[in-house]
Every structure is written in C-alpha cells, then in structure tokens.
Design a protein around this motif. Structure first.
Motif, short mmCIF file in Angstrom:
data_model
loop_
_atom_site.label_atom_id
_atom_site.label_comp_id
_atom_site.label_asym_id
_atom_site.label_seq_id
_atom_site.Cartn_x
_atom_site.Cartn_y
_atom_site.Cartn_z
N LYS A 14 1.27 -13.99 1.20
CA LYS A 14 0.55 -14.04 2.46
C LYS A 14 -0.80 -13.31 2.38
CE LYS A 14 4.87 -14.43 5.05
NZ LYS A 14 5.92 -13.62 5.70
N CYS A 16 -1.77 -10.33 1.97
CA CYS A 16 -1.96 -9.14 2.80
C CYS A 16 -2.76 -8.07 2.07
CB CYS A 16 -0.61 -8.58 3.25
SG CYS A 16 0.37 -7.89 1.91
N GLY A 17 -2.74 -8.12 0.73
CA GLY A 17 -3.54 -7.18 -0.04
C GLY A 17 -2.89 -5.83 -0.29
N LEU A 18 -1.65 -5.64 0.14
CA LEU A 18 -1.00 -4.34 -0.05
C LEU A 18 -0.84 -4.01 -1.54
CD1 LEU A 18 -0.66 -4.30 2.97
CD2 LEU A 18 1.78 -3.84 2.70
N LYS A 21 -4.22 -3.07 -3.16
CA LYS A 21 -4.69 -1.73 -2.80
C LYS A 21 -3.97 -0.65 -3.61
CE LYS A 21 -5.43 1.82 0.23
NZ LYS A 21 -6.57 2.43 0.77
N PHE A 22 -2.68 -0.84 -3.88
CA PHE A 22 -1.92 0.26 -4.47
C PHE A 22 -1.72 0.16 -5.98
CE2 PHE A 22 -1.03 0.82 0.00
CZ PHE A 22 -1.08 2.20 0.14
N ALA A 58 5.13 -4.46 -6.66
CA ALA A 58 6.34 -5.06 -6.09
C ALA A 58 6.94 -4.18 -5.01
CB ALA A 58 7.37 -5.31 -7.19
N LEU A 59 6.79 -2.88 -5.19
CA LEU A 59 7.29 -1.93 -4.20
C LEU A 59 6.58 -2.12 -2.87
CD1 LEU A 59 9.30 0.49 -4.28
CD2 LEU A 59 7.32 1.97 -4.73
N MET A 60 5.28 -2.38 -2.94
CA MET A 60 4.48 -2.53 -1.71
C MET A 60 4.59 -3.93 -1.10
SD MET A 60 3.21 0.34 -0.93
CE MET A 60 2.34 -0.24 0.54
N CYS A 61 4.96 -4.91 -1.88
CA CYS A 61 4.89 -6.28 -1.36
C CYS A 61 5.99 -6.55 -0.33
CB CYS A 61 5.02 -7.29 -2.51
SG CYS A 61 5.02 -8.98 -1.86
N PRO A 62 5.61 -6.89 0.91
CA PRO A 62 6.61 -7.12 1.94
C PRO A 62 7.34 -8.46 1.76
CG PRO A 62 4.42 -6.71 2.89
CD PRO A 62 4.24 -6.99 1.44
N GLY C 25 9.28 -6.50 6.12
CA GLY C 25 9.71 -7.11 4.86
C GLY C 25 10.08 -6.06 3.82
N ILE C 26 9.28 -5.02 3.73
CA ILE C 26 9.57 -3.94 2.77
C ILE C 26 10.92 -3.31 3.11
CG2 ILE C 26 8.85 -1.66 1.96
CD1 ILE C 26 5.94 -2.51 2.40
N ARG C 29 13.85 -5.38 2.12
CA ARG C 29 14.10 -5.32 0.68
C ARG C 29 14.81 -4.02 0.31
NH1 ARG C 29 9.07 -4.68 -1.52
NH2 ARG C 29 9.60 -2.53 -1.95
N ILE C 184 7.82 4.85 0.45
CA ILE C 184 8.78 3.76 0.33
C ILE C 184 9.98 4.22 -0.51
CG2 ILE C 184 9.14 1.46 -0.68
CD1 ILE C 184 6.29 0.78 0.22
N PRO C 221 -3.68 -5.54 7.62
CA PRO C 221 -2.51 -4.89 7.02
C PRO C 221 -2.82 -3.52 6.41
CG PRO C 221 -2.58 -7.20 6.40
CD PRO C 221 -3.85 -6.92 7.14
N LEU C 222 -3.96 -3.37 5.76
CA LEU C 222 -4.27 -2.08 5.14
C LEU C 222 -4.67 -1.05 6.18
CD1 LEU C 222 -6.18 -3.42 2.01
CD2 LEU C 222 -3.91 -2.36 2.05
#
Ligand SMILES: Cc1ncc(C[n+]2csc(CCOP(=O)(O)OP(=O)(O)O)c2C)c(N)n1
Ligand code: SF4
Ligand code: SF4
Ligand code: SF4
Ligand SMILES: [Mg+2]
Lengths: 71, 351, 247
Positions: A14, A16-18, A21-22, A58-62, C25-26, C29, C184, C221-222
C-alpha cells in the motif's frame, strides 16, 4: 554478497513508506514507475547487495508484504 | 411414579440441568432471581458454570460466547432485564446459537411492577430486537411444564440452532406443585460449527456481519426458511370443548388454567363455551384458531395485558367472527372474573 | 539462509482491508506471531470488536467470533468459563472497549477472567469516520469535537491501563506502542507475557497498544507515527502497570 535477502508481495503493497523510513541501510524505496493492482507505487529495493537481513522492514510493514532471509 | 413438591422457578432450573445445561449467566431481577439462585447453589457441585454478570447486556453476551462453545447454556430474567438482552438476542438469532432464555414476566412498561403479567407478548413473539428474526416461545401453564419445557426448549434450540424463550408469568415461578422429575438427557446434537479451538479442522467463525447486500439477503432467506420450517412443524396448542362451542376463550400460561375453570363453570350454566390454549406463542397455533373459527360464533381473548395476543387471534380468524377481549394487568383475573366476562359476552350476543 | 520474517501461520492469506500505514496490521501480525510461537493457534478462540478490526475473523487463522459493539469481554467470559483450557483473546478498539464496552471490560477484569485483551488505542473512532473517542486527547480535533476536545465539555481522556491496573483481578496490564521497531518488539513481548499469564491462570490480562489512524487523523502514515509519539505517549505513558509473575 548480501547478508540478507528480502522478498516483496508487491501486488498488495500500500506504499505507506513505513519500511522505507526504518530500513537502517536506507536501501528501500517506492518504485516510481510501476503501479500495482491496488494502484500504488509499490516497494522496491534499491541496493539489494547492502541488505543485512535485519528484518526491520518486515517488522514495520502493516501488510505483511515483506519476507526476509538472513545468512 | 413418585411426585415431589417443587416451586416453578426451581423446577425450571432443575429441568435445565436435566437437559444438560452447563452454564447460567444472569443478573438478579424479581420475579426470576430464584432461577439464578438455584443455579448458584447447584452448579458448583456438578461442575457447571454460574456467573452473576454485571448487567443483562453482559449476561446475554456470555450466553452468546457460552453457546458458541457448543455447550447448553441459559439465562433468565424479567421485563426490564429482557429488554436489555434484546441486543444480544438479535445477534444470537443471526449467529444461530442455540440457547434458552427465560422470561419470568412481570408488568410494564418501564419499571412497572413485580406483579405477574403477560404484557411482554409482543416483545417475545415479534422478535424484540432489531432485524428479521424469531424466537420459539413456549408458555408453560404449570410447574410440571416449567420443568418439561426447559428440557424441550433446549432440544428445540439445538435442533433448529435458534434461541428459545420460555415465557412464564411470575406466579408460575412462585407456585408449588407436585411434579414428576424427568430422566436426565444423555443424547446431544453434534455441533461442528462450535468455536472451541480448531484442532484438526479449519477454523470456525461465529459472525453476524454481512457487508455484501446479496449475502445479507441470502442470510435472511436462510433464516426465514428455518422459521417457516419451525412454523410448519412446531405449533402447539391445547383445545378444550371447542367442537360445539359458540364462544371460544383463548388464553395462555397460567391464565389458561384459570380460564379453564371459568369455562367449566360457564358450561354448568349451559353456555357452549370452549378454550384454546396456545402452548407455543411463536409459532402461534393459528390453524387451531382458524379451525374453531369455522364453527364458533365468537372468540374471547383473556390476557394479563391490555390486549396483545388478540392481534394474533384476529390474524388467524381473518375477519370471519368477532374477537372480544378481557384483560387486567397487575392483577391476575380469578376464575369468577373470567366467568363473569364470559357470561357478559354470552348474554350480550345471545349465546 | 534462515528465515527472519514471514507470514505467521496464525494469519490466513487474506489481505488486510486497513488503510495504508494503519498500525492495526502490525498488531494483527504480532498477535499471530505470539500464537504461533506459543503453539496456541489450535486452542485459541478470538473475539473481534465492532470497529475497524471488525473483520479480524477473516484474518486470524483460529476459531473466531464477532461481537456486538463493546461486548467482547462478556463473550470471552462465556467461552473461557466453559473451556478453561483454551486461550481466549479479544481484540478491541478504544470506542469499543472504553466507551460502549466500559462496563464489560471493567467487570471482566474485576472477576479476574483469564483472558487476554488486545486493546488498540488510536484516540478516535476509526470505522465510523473519525468521531471523538473516550481516549481522544484534549485539544484533538475530531468530527464530533470540531473545535478540539475541551475538558469543560467532553471531560478527560480515559486511561484504561491505569484504570484496570487498579483492579485486583488484573494479573497483567501493560501499555505499549507500535510507532517504531523497538516499541513493536516490546509490544510483542508484552503480548507474549499476557498470553503466558493467561495460560498460567493468574487472572485478567490486557495490553493497551497505542496505534495510528492516519486516515482520520488527517496525516500521512509517517506523520501519524510521529503524532503518536509526541502527543499520545506523554498522556499515555508506556510500560507495565501490573504484573503477577508466573512462578
Ligand atoms: C451499538 C452500536 N453503536 C454504534 C455502532 C457504530 N460504530 C461502529 S464502530 C464504532 C466505533 C469504533 O471505534 P473504535 O472502537 O475506536 O475502533 P477503531 O475503528 O478506531 O479501530 C461505532 C460507534 C455500532 N456498530 N453498534
Ligand atoms: S532486512 Fe534490514 S537492511 Fe534489508 S531491507 Fe529490510 S530493513 Fe533494510
Ligand atoms: S511497509 Fe509494507 S505496505 Fe508499506 S510500503 Fe513498505 S512494503 Fe509497502
Ligand atoms: S480508519 Fe483509521 S483505524 Fe481504521 S483502518 Fe483506516 S487508518 Fe486504520
Ligand atoms: Mg479507535
């Protein structure tokens, strides 16, 4: 040789860019040319050889777009 | 068979246990609290679950969760409490979760009073909550039936995957009568839909949300088909001296027993009067009424309300003969009052 | 090559309907990873809220129920009491849990129900289009507090973790956030701990997770992650508020 490898399910990204960024290596970016089926410019890796396989993207990806492997 | 003396509310509770009920979730309210109190005493000794919930809203949702595990579960309440449960009952009906809901009914509207009443008839038979759904509603008329209908209620609930309500006037809960205690139920229905952990199978979902308009309509057709099946198979009524009757009294619950005495008295005075007692309030035994409408001159609906069941009688009669009403609320009419009401109609109409 | 990150078995293959960058979503998961790692998928029973996570039954790959708005803790109670050896969790938003379901959540905690509540606090009603939630911050603009939430009119935001930590029935209460990788990971640890404490039968467990709603906050989002960090965390401090340790 890259220590890590990432796989993207780009059709569901999607943009989102999360992850972008990380990523500690700053090697991810949104593909400015391609559009996916959702209509977004999906995630892509700019310099695959630098990936450490840390898994932070992968941790940040919703949306569970990213799978990561490490040596 | 040996009979033992039991109070209505306790006979109902014991009947539920005999039916294999494993959990009771409730909130105190007169005149239903004794059912909760009985379960609170009994269940800890037989490995059952008793929870006094923080409200009827919570209680009915505990029933939703409990029923979804596949176990037989129940709740009991009265007027204002049953109103609060309507949200959950609508969800339970759509999720097709079998359970037993007891309304030991009292007079309303509002806080009303704790006197016995039948004025929750509309609420019970029209669905009560939001959406197109029905409850099977059983109306016992004595302590034996308080027990028997609890057992049968659970069976109907499982057979049709639907909530079943027992509606009993407060007096029935308090009354003591000698009854035969039934044998425990040992055979139960398979419930492959239960959400009890998905070991060795695909996950189950208990859900009432249908975002697609087509599927929502399909679900409603599915429920309607089930209600049609129930309506065609499960209507129950008792008829007494209706064959030659010029006047047919219709009454349910304990009121029907009182009305029966009045009918017997009126017969002694030479009036050709009979009685129909609906046992299922939904599905309403309209065929029984309709059949009587072919021969009788009039109906008289006797209710402990301002007149609710009379609408179902009129629907069944379909304008063929007039339907009169006699009712009180707060006070249960005694046999003499009903007798006078019968005689009044008989004299006025030359019956 | 060793797998560092892949889709957990406790999630179905369906793609989430959430808005881009929404942290629901996070959190899904993380819950699924914890169920996997504790081998609980086949004994878990989850209850979805009414809110943006209403469709969570399409996502979690275990038995699931959909609740009426706010009633998930009561449903969880009914299930857990009858099936004490199963793992029962609710997934609830802040409107669901702290407004309409305030009664159900407090009493589930007071009774010490052995369930795990995943409480997603995004300071707004996401699903219905951005109305004020009981957790909306003072000054925060929503469609029903268009001039900013004022204490004189709308009172104060609900601190649910603090409230429920007061209850004797609570065995584990923790507030975490998902605005960056470190948090997280902490959130995942907290969910693990809550599930283990549930399994040990010590009482009610809840992880309140600060989450974003980019769409209704009107942010990217950011930016939303930053807004959470700089506005929510000062009012909703992170950390464990109540811990009954597993022996
Ligand atoms: C009884 C009832 N009242 C109101 C609603 C409408 N409604 C749906 S979701 C929602 C709020 C959800 O907000 P929240 O719990 O914070 O979840 P989010 O969407 O933010 O994750 C409301 C009021 C409803 N479905 N049922
Ligand atoms: S695994 Fe780490 S280094 Fe590789 S792309 Fe993801 S975040 Fe960047
Ligand atoms: S975090 Fe996920 S959804 Fe967002 S841009 Fe990266 S891969 Fe796409
Ligand atoms: S409305 Fe808000 S909470 Fe709901 S999915 Fe979108 S971003 Fe997430
Ligand atoms: Mg919210």
């Amino acid at each position: 040789m890259a220590k890590g490898r990432v796989y993207f399910h780009i059709d569901q990204c999607k943009a989102c860019g999360l992850c972008v960024k990380f990523c500690p290596k700053g090697i991810l970016g949104l593909d400015e040319i391609v559009l996916n089926t959702l209509g977004y410019h999906p995630i892509s890796i700019l310099r695959a050889e630098e990936c450490s396989g840390c898994g932070i993207c992968a941790l940040m990806c919703p949306d569970l777009i990213i799978e990561v492997e490490k040596e | 068979m040996e009979k033992i003396l039991m109070k209505g509310n306790e006979a109902l509770a014991e009947g539920a246990i005999i039916a294999g009920c494993k959990a009771f979730f409730g909130y105190p309210i007169t005149p239903s609290s004794e059912i909760a109190e009985y379960m609170a005493r009994k269940f800890p000794k037989i490995d059952g679950v008793f929870v006094q919930a923080e409200s009827e809203l919570a209680a009915i949702n505990m029933v939703y969760g409990g029923a979804a595990t596949g176990h037989r579960v129940m709740t009991a309440s009265s007027g204002p409490g049953i109103s609060l449960k309507q949200e959950g009952i609508s969800f339970i009906a759509e999720a097709e979760l079998p359970c037993l809901i007891v309304n030991v009914s009292r007079g309303g509207p509002g806080l009303g009073g704790i006197q016995p009443a039948q004025s929750d008839y509309f609420q019970a038979t029209r669905g009560g909550g939001h959406g197109d759904y029905r409850l099977i509603v059983l109306a016992p008329s004595g302590v034996q039936e308080m027990m028997d209908f609890a057992i049968e209620g659970f069976d109907l609930a499982d057979r049709y995957r639907t909530p079943v309500m027992i509606m009993a006037e407060g007096t029935l809960g308090q009354m003591m009568e000698p009854i035969i205690v039934r044998e425990p139920v040992i055979q139960f229905y398979d419930k492959p839909w239960a959400t009890n952990g998905c070991q060795g199978r695909e996950p189950n979902i208990v859900n009432t949300l249908h975002l697609s308009a087509d599927y929502l309509e399909e679900r409603n057709h599915h429920l309607q088909k089930k209600y049609d099946a129930i309506a065609s198979r499960e209507k129950r009524a008792e008829s007494y001296l209706t064959e030659d009757a010029d006047l047919v009294v219709v009454a349910f619950g304990l009121m029907a027993r009182i009305a029966k005495k009045a009918v017997m008295e009126a017969r002694k005075s030479g009036i050709k009067v009979g009685l129909i007692r609906p046992i299922t309030l939904w599905p309403f035994p309209d065929a029984e009424i309709s059949k009587a409408a072919q021969t009788t001159k009039r109906f008289l609906s006797v209710e402990i309300s301002m007149g609710q069941m009379i609408e179902d009688i009129r629907l069944a009669v379909a304008g063929r003969v007039p339907v009169d009403f006699f009712g009180r609320i707060g006070i249960t009419p005694n046999p003499e009052e009903v007798f006078r009401a019968i005689m009044q109609v008989a004299e006025r109409e030359g019956i | 090559m060793k797998v560092v990150a892949k889709r957990p078995e406790s999630l179905k293959d369906n793609k989430f309907h959430y808005c881009p960058g929404c942290t629901h979503g996070i959190i899904h998961r993380l819950v699924a990873e914890c169920l996997d790692e504790l081998s609980l998928r086949e004994s878990a029973i989850g209850i979805c809220p009414v809110g943006c996570a209403v469709l969570a039954y399409d996502y979690f790959n275990c038995d699931m129920l959909e609740a009426a708005h706010g009633r998930a803790p009561a449903i969880a109670t009914g299930i857990k009491r009858l099936l004490p050896d199963r793992t029962v969790f609710t997934y609830q938003g802040d409107g669901d849990l702290a407004s309409i379901g305030m009664g159900e959540i407090i009493h589930a905690s007071l009774r010490g129900e052995k369930i795990t509540v995943i409480f997603v606090n995004n300071a707004i009603y996401g699903m219905t289009g951005g109305q004020m939630a009981p957790t909306t911050l003072l000054g925060q603009v929503t469609t029903t507090s268009p001039y900013g939430r004022k204490k004189e009119w709308e009172g104060y935001p609900a601190k649910m973790a603090e409230l429920l930590a007061q209850s004797e029935g609570s065995a584990y209460i923790c507030r975490t956030s998902v605005h960056n990788p470190a948090n997280i990971l902490k959130t995942k640890k907290a969910i693990m701990k809550a599930l283990k404490i549930q399994q040990a039968g010590l009482g009610f467990t809840m992880v309140e997770i600060l989450s974003t709603c980019p769409t209704n906050w009107g942010l990217g989002p950011l930016e939303a992650l930053e807004w959470l960090e700089y506005n929510m965390i000062p009012y909703y401090p992170l950390g464990e508020l109540k811990v009954k340790e597993v022996e």
